[in-house]
Design an enzyme around this catalytic site. Sequence first.
Site, mmCIF file in Angstrom:
data_model
loop_
_atom_site.group_PDB
_atom_site.id
_atom_site.type_symbol
_atom_site.label_atom_id
_atom_site.label_comp_id
_atom_site.label_asym_id
_atom_site.label_seq_id
_atom_site.Cartn_x
_atom_site.Cartn_y
_atom_site.Cartn_z
ATOM 1 N N ASP A 231 0.870 -1.168 0.000
ATOM 2 C CA ASP A 231 0.000 0.000 0.000
ATOM 3 C C ASP A 231 0.913 1.226 0.000
ATOM 4 O O ASP A 231 2.045 1.165 0.468
ATOM 5 C CB ASP A 231 -0.844 0.050 1.280
ATOM 6 C CG ASP A 231 -1.495 -1.287 1.591
ATOM 7 O OD1 ASP A 231 -2.021 -1.912 0.656
ATOM 8 O OD2 ASP A 231 -1.465 -1.710 2.778
ATOM 9 N N ASP A 270 -1.814 -2.229 -4.745
ATOM 10 C CA ASP A 270 -2.604 -2.739 -3.624
ATOM 11 C C ASP A 270 -3.407 -1.562 -3.051
ATOM 12 O O ASP A 270 -4.018 -0.816 -3.805
ATOM 13 C CB ASP A 270 -1.684 -3.415 -2.598
ATOM 14 C CG ASP A 270 -2.473 -4.282 -1.615
ATOM 15 O OD1 ASP A 270 -3.606 -4.638 -1.914
ATOM 16 O OD2 ASP A 270 -1.943 -4.588 -0.526
ATOM 17 N N ASP A 274 -4.143 1.672 3.909
ATOM 18 C CA ASP A 274 -4.809 0.565 4.586
ATOM 19 C C ASP A 274 -4.541 0.620 6.084
ATOM 20 O O ASP A 274 -3.417 0.896 6.517
ATOM 21 C CB ASP A 274 -4.335 -0.784 4.022
ATOM 22 C CG ASP A 274 -5.009 -1.122 2.690
ATOM 23 O OD1 ASP A 274 -5.783 -0.282 2.186
ATOM 24 O OD2 ASP A 274 -4.756 -2.230 2.170
ATOM 25 N N ARG A 324 -13.753 0.521 -1.854
ATOM 26 C CA ARG A 324 -13.093 0.643 -0.547
ATOM 27 C C ARG A 324 -12.780 2.089 -0.180
ATOM 28 O O ARG A 324 -11.616 2.463 -0.031
ATOM 29 C CB ARG A 324 -11.804 -0.182 -0.486
ATOM 30 C CG ARG A 324 -12.026 -1.654 -0.732
ATOM 31 C CD ARG A 324 -10.742 -2.450 -0.477
ATOM 32 N NE ARG A 324 -10.978 -3.879 -0.685
ATOM 33 C CZ ARG A 324 -10.047 -4.817 -0.577
ATOM 34 N NH1 ARG A 324 -8.821 -4.478 -0.278
ATOM 35 N NH2 ARG A 324 -10.346 -6.081 -0.752
HETATM 36 CA CA CA Z 1 -3.027 -3.769 1.664
HETATM 37 CA CA CA Z 2 -3.235 -7.294 -2.002
#
Ligand code: CA
Ligand code: CA
Length: 451
Positions: A231, A270, A274, A324
Amino acid sequence: MASAYSRPSHRRSLRRRRTLVVSAAAVAAAVGVGVLVVNANAGPVDLYHQVLPAKDGWAAAGSGTTGGTKADAAHTFTVSTRAQLVKALGSATDTAPRIIKIKGMINANSNASGKKLTCADYASGTGYSLSAYLKAFHPATYGKKAPKGPQETARKAAAVKQKKNIVFRVPSNTTIVGVPGTKAGILGGSVLVQNVKNVIMRNLTFADTRDCFPQWDPTDGSSGEWNSNYDSVSLRGATNVWADHNTFTDAPTFDKTQATHFGRKYQVHDGALDITNGSDLVTVERNRFLNHDKTMLIGSSDTDSKGKLRVTIHHNVWKGIGQRAPLARIGRIHLYNNVYDTTTVNGYASRYSIDSRAKAQVVAERNVWKIPAGAKAARLLSGDGTGSVAGTGNLVNGKATDIVAAYNAANSSKKLKTTANWKPTLTSGLQASVRNLLTDLTSTTGAGTLS
Ligand code: CA
Ligand code: CA
């Protein structure tokens, strides 16, 4: 009110807010432009020494979030290369307060002498090649089982080399700020805030965090998926974190430019930001999330730490986001005064904005959605039937809309629960009127707007 007046009034309110925070003894005065304030004892409190204001979201709880504001001269760094950044971050266990000013964009994919590294450079010497990997694990010949063999071993070895280069671990009591004036931040890097506390990140651009070596997982979904690590910012077991006025984007490598292998998108990105593995007390404020698919995961699984994952997300812009924004599990999450523009941008089409699952207790109030003609308010949310989304005052295309009612009316199962088991109190700056938010946040969010 005419929009021309919105920004000055916003600036005044920001200034007032910071003033309250500096100290009871502070003599506040507006100095020049921006959000400078004057402390009678210490002089102007610059961007690098500002702390999270009181009541500004969950990160104000517990011991509050002050980052590296107490750093001495030896722990105050200005960096503009990868090697300098690594040195400034020191060891993850050294908790001396530190301030790191990033000047310009740092390319994470570069070596100690600043030479740019390519994916081929990491693969060199490992025996990995994408064409050999694709040949080895083609489902038609290899079947639907986890990749195993020389090419998977080589892929892992190459990935280890990239990881060593692009992951930056942040110790406790750290402030990282982009130096105003030019675009500042990290290209292709992953900032890891793991099992530490009290971290501030502001005025930074995080661009194109990219895994050179996605892994094929034939059992992910019905058709398999290419999965990537890294991330742009990963909070794992992180406590008291303030992410403020940053820009997150996949640019210049948009997903639509990626190839398809085994019938699935070769996904090199990704998450953007997060928040997982029992992270807690996080405020995500005035960031711009752009050009990205899986943007913010809160809780990595349905069993991620109960009682934690308390996150406030306010005054952010989400534009060109697939999904998300966030996907929330378990925690108590407050979303207010955010702007969601679900128009497809650079090929990033919105699947939904907010997903509440695994009994997440989301309060989403006074947010603004701009959705394209023909799009439905029912598509803004998602859930597994156990998550809550409470809150009122949301606008969709300028119209007061009960987004949860719209979602529940359109879904016969997995309905969202409409009440949350908590009531937000750390709500600094919560605006009751959001009519001008779309315009206001254009100039008051993301990297480059602080001075
Ligand atoms: Ca992640
Ligand atoms: Ca992933």
